[in-house]
Write a protein that holds these residues in place. Structure first.
Motif, PDB file in Angstrom:
ATOM      1  N   GLU A 174       1.040  -1.021  -0.242  1.00  0.00           N
ATOM      2  CA  GLU A 174       0.349   0.233  -0.180  1.00  0.00           C
ATOM      3  C   GLU A 174       1.142   1.401  -0.119  1.00  0.00           C
ATOM      4  N   ASN A 175       1.725   1.561   0.514  1.00  0.00           N
ATOM      5  CA  ASN A 175       3.236   2.157   1.399  1.00  0.00           C
ATOM      6  C   ASN A 175       3.815   2.638  -0.689  1.00  0.00           C
ATOM      7  N   GLY A 176       3.562   1.287  -1.330  1.00  0.00           N
ATOM      8  CA  GLY A 176       4.792   1.015  -2.160  1.00  0.00           C
ATOM      9  C   GLY A 176       3.856   1.803  -3.047  1.00  0.00           C
ATOM     10  N   VAL A 177       2.675   1.448  -3.731  1.00  0.00           N
ATOM     11  CA  VAL A 177       1.715   1.607  -4.890  1.00  0.00           C
ATOM     12  C   VAL A 177       1.990   3.354  -4.601  1.00  0.00           C
ATOM     13  N   LYS A 178       1.263   3.719  -3.250  1.00  0.00           N
ATOM     14  CA  LYS A 178       1.730   5.659  -2.728  1.00  0.00           C
ATOM     15  C   LYS A 178       2.391   6.356  -3.334  1.00  0.00           C
ATOM     16  N   ASN A 179       3.717   5.972  -2.322  1.00  0.00           N
ATOM     17  CA  ASN A 179       5.164   6.654  -2.804  1.00  0.00           C
ATOM     18  C   ASN A 179       5.420   6.566  -4.969  1.00  0.00           C
ATOM     19  N   ARG A 180       5.108   5.887  -4.853  1.00  0.00           N
ATOM     20  CA  ARG A 180       5.547   5.747  -6.085  1.00  0.00           C
ATOM     21  C   ARG A 180       3.920   6.784  -7.723  1.00  0.00           C
ATOM     22  N   TRP A 181       2.835   7.037  -6.536  1.00  0.00           N
ATOM     23  CA  TRP A 181       1.760   7.849  -7.138  1.00  0.00           C
ATOM     24  C   TRP A 181       2.546   9.352  -7.143  1.00  0.00           C
ATOM     25  N   ASN A 182       3.405   9.649  -6.330  1.00  0.00           N
ATOM     26  CA  ASN A 182       3.526  10.202  -5.405  1.00  0.00           C
ATOM     27  C   ASN A 182       5.178  11.084  -6.890  1.00  0.00           C
ATOM     28  N   SER A 183       5.823   9.732  -6.599  1.00  0.00           N
ATOM     29  CA  SER A 183       6.816  10.357  -7.256  1.00  0.00           C
ATOM     30  C   SER A 183       6.350  10.414  -8.843  1.00  0.00           C
ATOM     31  N   LEU A 184       5.745   9.729  -9.495  1.00  0.00           N
ATOM     32  CA  LEU A 184       5.209   9.809 -10.637  1.00  0.00           C
ATOM     33  C   LEU A 184       4.595  11.650 -11.030  1.00  0.00           C
ATOM     34  N   MET A 185       4.273  12.043 -10.305  1.00  0.00           N
ATOM     35  CA  MET A 185       4.044  13.316  -9.843  1.00  0.00           C
ATOM     36  C   MET A 185       4.452  14.168  -9.786  1.00  0.00           C
ATOM     37  N   LYS A 186       4.896  13.606  -8.614  1.00  0.00           N
ATOM     38  CA  LYS A 186       7.041  15.478  -8.488  1.00  0.00           C
ATOM     39  C   LYS A 186       7.461  15.425  -9.722  1.00  0.00           C
ATOM     40  N   LYS A 187       7.845  14.329 -10.306  1.00  0.00           N
ATOM     41  CA  LYS A 187       8.603  14.448 -11.847  1.00  0.00           C
ATOM     42  C   LYS A 187       7.719  14.999 -12.505  1.00  0.00           C
ATOM     43  N   ALA A 188       7.028  14.306 -12.863  1.00  0.00           N
ATOM     44  CA  ALA A 188       5.796  14.883 -14.238  1.00  0.00           C
ATOM     45  C   ALA A 188       6.173  16.529 -13.715  1.00  0.00           C
ATOM     46  N   LYS A 189       6.254  17.281 -12.653  1.00  0.00           N
ATOM     47  CA  LYS A 189       5.404  18.448 -12.144  1.00  0.00           C
ATOM     48  C   LYS A 189       6.835  19.178 -12.642  1.00  0.00           C
ATOM     49  N   CYS A 190       8.056  18.001 -12.990  1.00  0.00           N
ATOM     50  CA  CYS A 190       9.481  19.591 -12.858  1.00  0.00           C
ATOM     51  C   CYS A 190       9.658  19.657 -14.528  1.00  0.00           C
ATOM     52  N   ASP A 191       8.788  19.173 -15.548  1.00  0.00           N
ATOM     53  CA  ASP A 191       8.456  19.867 -16.479  1.00  0.00           C
ATOM     54  C   ASP A 191       7.449  20.745 -16.590  1.00  0.00           C
ATOM     55  N   SER A 192       8.377  21.431 -17.356  1.00  0.00           N
ATOM     56  CA  SER A 192       7.215  23.442 -17.226  1.00  0.00           C
ATOM     57  C   SER A 192       6.688  22.575 -18.326  1.00  0.00           C
ATOM     58  N   ASN A 193       6.508  22.485 -18.925  1.00  0.00           N
ATOM     59  CA  ASN A 193       4.921  21.535 -20.017  1.00  0.00           C
ATOM     60  C   ASN A 193       3.389  21.588 -18.999  1.00  0.00           C
ATOM     61  N   LEU A 194       3.656  20.774 -18.212  1.00  0.00           N
ATOM     62  CA  LEU A 194       3.102  20.041 -17.723  1.00  0.00           C
ATOM     63  C   LEU A 194       2.493  20.878 -15.596  1.00  0.00           C
ATOM     64  N   ALA A 195       3.249  21.503 -15.598  1.00  0.00           N
ATOM     65  CA  ALA A 195       3.373  22.022 -14.256  1.00  0.00           C
ATOM     66  C   ALA A 195       2.290  22.590 -13.729  1.00  0.00           C
ATOM     67  N   CYS A 196       1.615  23.269 -14.901  1.00  0.00           N
ATOM     68  CA  CYS A 196       0.244  23.632 -14.332  1.00  0.00           C
ATOM     69  C   CYS A 196      -1.200  22.813 -14.781  1.00  0.00           C
ATOM     70  N   TYR A 197      -0.909  21.489 -15.032  1.00  0.00           N
ATOM     71  CA  TYR A 197      -1.665  20.985 -15.125  1.00  0.00           C
ATOM     72  C   TYR A 197      -2.040  20.418 -13.549  1.00  0.00           C
ATOM     73  N   SER A 198      -3.559  19.495 -13.858  1.00  0.00           N
ATOM     74  CA  SER A 198      -3.644  18.540 -12.470  1.00  0.00           C
ATOM     75  C   SER A 198      -3.324  17.316 -13.012  1.00  0.00           C
TER      76      SER A 198
END
Length: 218
Positions: A174-198
């Motif tokens: 359970e913690n693994g999937v939660k951490n993976r989701w947060n990691s994917l979102m954090k890495k994606a938002k480092c891209d300036s083209n995606l930072a402003c999206y939900s």
């Protein structure tokens, strides 16, 4: 009044000490509620005056402020001690013998064997230790594109129900999937083209990209 304090003659009505009006408090003084201490026939202030901000602060004492009241329970709560190798091995042996259902009995057996029946490890501790660390079926390796795609799709479907998502991802906790989701979102938002999206929009974009990567590697 202090000399009259006595546990045998103390009346419960005396505990209800009226709070004085503002005009009854001498200038420069702060009214602090107290409790009786029968062992010393004195009153103990509930609060430490030096911890209160006032208009005309009292001079700080030279040494540490001593109080008669000691906290019996840590404000931070009791922290779980790190697991030792002998605990892990005994936990594996107990689970091998009794299964993964009766955690209260397993924790009791572990405490009897290692801690002279002191309640050091609770059933919750044993369960979490097994499911998050010791279970040989755990998958602690790199996430595959297939796993990421399934995680993103399930997250959009069921929301933050990580336990349900983990059931569809064998070996992932359970913690693994939660951490993976947060990691994917954090890495994606480092891209300036995606930072402003939900997160939902980012998830759709990641699913598309991962599908392409998976097909290219197939």
């Amino acid at each position: 009044m202090a000399s009259e304090l006595n546990a045998s003659t103390w009346d419960d009505t005396q505990l209800h000490i009226p709070i004085p009006n503002e005009g009854q408090i001498p200038q420069g003084c702060v009214w602090v509620p107290c409790i009786p201490d029968y062992t010393t026939n004195s009153y103990i202030p509930i609060y430490n005056l030096y911890s209160f901000p006032i208009l005309n602060p009292l001079p700080q004492p030279a040494g540490p402020v001593k109080t008669n009241i000691k906290a019996k329970i840590s404000r931070g709560g009791l922290k779980t001690k790190p697991w030792k190798e002998n605990e892990d091995q005994l936990l594996r042996d107990l689970i091998s013998q009794y299964g993964t259902k009766n955690w209260a009995f397993i924790s009791k057996s572990l405490n009897e064997a290692l801690y002279d029946s002191q309640c050091i490890r609770k059933g919750k501790h044993c369960r979490e230790r097994w499911h998050n660390h010791l279970n040989p079926e755990l998958n602690k390796g790199e996430w595959s594109y297939e796993e990421d795609i399934k995680l993103l799709n399930l997250k959009q479907k069921v929301g933050n129900k990580w336990s349900i998502i983990a059931k569809d991802l064998p070996g992932r906790t359970e913690n693994g999937v939660k951490n993976r989701w947060n990691s994917l979102m954090k890495k994606a938002k480092c891209d300036s083209n995606l930072a402003c999206y939900s997160n939902d929009v980012i998830a759709c974009k990641l699913i598309e990209d991962f599908e392409k990567e998976r097909l290219n590697k197939a």
